[in-house]
Each structure stands twice: as structure tokens, then as C-alpha cells.
Design a protein around this motif. Structure first.
Motif, PDB file in Angstrom:
ATOM      1  N   GLU A 120       0.906  -1.137   0.104  1.00 46.66           N
ATOM      2  CA  GLU A 120       0.027   0.028   0.123  1.00 46.66           C
ATOM      3  C   GLU A 120       0.805   1.302  -0.100  1.00 46.66           C
ATOM      4  N   THR A 121       0.370   2.267  -0.749  1.00 46.99           N
ATOM      5  CA  THR A 121       1.003   3.517  -0.713  1.00 46.99           C
ATOM      6  C   THR A 121       0.146   4.421   0.188  1.00 46.99           C
ATOM      7  N   VAL A 122       0.533   4.822   1.416  1.00 50.08           N
ATOM      8  CA  VAL A 122      -0.235   5.366   2.337  1.00 50.08           C
ATOM      9  C   VAL A 122      -0.086   6.934   2.268  1.00 50.08           C
ATOM     10  N   TYR A 123      -1.010   7.681   2.159  1.00 50.95           N
ATOM     11  CA  TYR A 123      -0.751   9.291   2.433  1.00 50.95           C
ATOM     12  C   TYR A 123      -1.697   9.635   3.707  1.00 50.95           C
ATOM     13  N   THR A 124      -0.826  10.314   4.672  1.00 56.46           N
ATOM     14  CA  THR A 124      -1.411  10.765   5.764  1.00 56.46           C
ATOM     15  C   THR A 124      -2.072  12.222   5.822  1.00 56.46           C
ATOM     16  N   THR A 136      -5.473  14.358   0.124  1.00 53.27           N
ATOM     17  CA  THR A 136      -6.451  13.367  -0.623  1.00 53.27           C
ATOM     18  C   THR A 136      -6.333  13.765  -2.184  1.00 53.27           C
ATOM     19  N   ALA A 161      -3.053  12.316  -3.355  1.00 49.29           N
ATOM     20  CA  ALA A 161      -3.091  10.921  -3.640  1.00 49.29           C
ATOM     21  C   ALA A 161      -3.875  10.588  -5.017  1.00 49.29           C
ATOM     22  N   ASN A 214       1.916   5.537  -7.187  1.00 49.37           N
ATOM     23  CA  ASN A 214       1.625   4.688  -6.376  1.00 49.37           C
ATOM     24  C   ASN A 214       2.068   3.196  -6.720  1.00 49.37           C
ATOM     25  N   LYS A 267      -2.166  -0.426  -3.567  1.00 51.40           N
ATOM     26  CA  LYS A 267      -3.174   0.535  -3.380  1.00 51.40           C
ATOM     27  C   LYS A 267      -2.934   1.658  -2.823  1.00 51.40           C
ATOM     28  N   ILE A 320      -3.796   4.625  -0.482  1.00 50.53           N
ATOM     29  CA  ILE A 320      -4.796   4.882   0.726  1.00 50.53           C
ATOM     30  C   ILE A 320      -4.384   6.283   1.264  1.00 50.53           C
ATOM     31  N   VAL A 321      -5.424   7.058   1.768  1.00 50.42           N
ATOM     32  CA  VAL A 321      -5.415   8.028   2.615  1.00 50.42           C
ATOM     33  C   VAL A 321      -5.839   7.655   3.972  1.00 50.42           C
ATOM     34  N   LYS A 322      -4.991   7.901   4.836  1.00 54.13           N
ATOM     35  CA  LYS A 322      -5.249   7.670   6.235  1.00 54.13           C
ATOM     36  C   LYS A 322      -5.426   9.263   6.924  1.00 54.13           C
TER      37      LYS A 322
END
Length: 203
Positions: free
Chosen positions: A174-178, A183, A186, A195, A198, A200-202
Motif C-alpha cells: 500500500e502507498t499511504v498518504y497521511t 487526498t 493521492a 503509487n 493500493k 490509501i489516505v489515512k
């Protein structure tokens, strides 16, 4: 959703057989990387097409793909002739456009194509690529799908994917954006191929 999209879209439409050659575009994404691993589980030779060597090495070194082709730096037509001299039996298409037209020319007779996405045209004027000649010449089957058509079987896909993950046969990344403020980044990064797996925005 990506897991079931890969599971049903590949197995139900491409109906892979042991020893066949499978090509997957956008192979470094959530669905493409999943499809390639299922193809390996089913005993196929798998070629992933992606936009960076980093993603390609992940596909081969960690996920077990047999080959990768970086479409940004390599002539796909020449590369496919080299890594798939026996031709292509199944093609899982996430991209469409000219890239797909090239791959179709490498298909074997009675090959199967699963149409999952058309990334190449999401932000462009839609242009028709010439696909009819290989479809006719090679007696190909091409079918599009939306995963909701298997709503009554979704749990089947979830349980099988979970089983493969527990057995170590399926891996995911997963490629996570915090932060909600990221958003938009991402989303736009998806179309730049940033990415891996997947996005994902956290929050």
C-alpha cells in the motif's frame, strides 16, 4: 474490492490454464499485482507491464512475476517478442489504448482478454485503437466487466484471497498518504503512476 476484481475478473473471464502465458498491464497497481500473483498460483507464466523499474523489480523479486516490461523506457513490441516468443494466451487489460493494441498482436489463437480499466483514456480525448484485426485473425475473446456482477459470490473471493494471503501465496503493498489534506495529491498521483499497490489516505 481490488481483491475481488482481480479474482473474478481474471479467473472467470480469462479462464487460465497451467502453462499459459499471461500479460498484465498496470501491473504495479493494486489489481494488476494481485492478478499476476493469482496467475502464478494457477501455474502460468506472467509478464507484468509497468511504468518504472522499481515497480518491475518488486513484481519479479517479491511477487514472483517471470518478467516485467517498463513501457516508458522499452519498446513493448520488441520486449514481448523476446520474453513471450510462444505468444500470449491471457491478457488482463487495465490500460487500453495503443499499449493494448500492441499486446493484442502477440495473442495466440483463442486467447482471452479481460477488460478491467482504460487508464490511458481517463483524462484524454478517447481515440479508437485498431483492435478488430487481431480479434478476428486470432479468434480472440474480449470481455469487459464490473466486479458488482459477482455480488452474490463476493464472500467466495474474499475467503479465497484471505486463504492465499495466510498461506504466503499472495502479498500486497500500500502507498499511504497521511492527512485529509493530501487526498487530492493521492488522487492525482494515481494518474502519474506514483503509487505501488493500493493508494490509501489515512485520516
Amino acid at each position: 474490492m481490488p481483491g475481488n476484481t482481480a479474482y473474478f475478473g481474471f479467473l472467470e473471464i480469462c479462464t487460465p490454464r497451467v502453462g499459459e502465458t499471461v500479460v498484465v498491464t498496470s501491473a504495479g497497481g493494486a489489481i494488476g499485482s494481485h492478478v499476476g500473483q493469482i496467475a502464478k498460483i494457477k501455474g502460468c507464466k506472467v509478464i507484468g507491464i509497468t511504468g518504472s523499474d522499481e515497480k518491475g523489480k518488486w513484481l519479479v523479486d517479491e511477487l514472483g512475476f517471470d518478467h516485467f516490461i517498463n513501457y516508458k523506457t522499452t519498446d513493448v513490441d520488441t520486449a514481448l517478442t523476446k520474453v513471450a516468443p510462444e505468444g500470449v494466451d491471457c491478457y488482463f487489460d487495465n490500460v487500453g489504448g495503443d499499449l493494448s493494441s500492441i499486446i493484442l498482436r502477440h495473442m495466440n489463437a483463442f486467447g482471452r482478454i479481460s477488460l478491467c480499466g482504460v487508464i490511458s483514456a481517463y483524462n484524454e480525448d478517447i481515440k479508437a485503437s485498431t483492435i478488430q484485426r487481431p480479434l478476428i485473425s486470432f479468434n480472440l475473446k474480449m470481455e469487459g466487466f464490473v466486479v458488482s456482477r459477482w455480488t452474490d459470490r463476493l464472500n467466495e473471493g474474499i475467503q479465497q484471497n484471505l486463504k492465499w494471503i495466510k498461506e504466503g501465496k499472495l502479498k500486497y503493498r500500500e502507498t499511504v498518504y497521511t492527512g485529509f489534506e493530501n487526498t487530492f495529491t493521492a488522487f492525482t498521483d494515481l494518474f502519474k503512476g506514483v503509487n505501488i499497490g493500493k493508494a490509501i489516505v489515512k485520516i
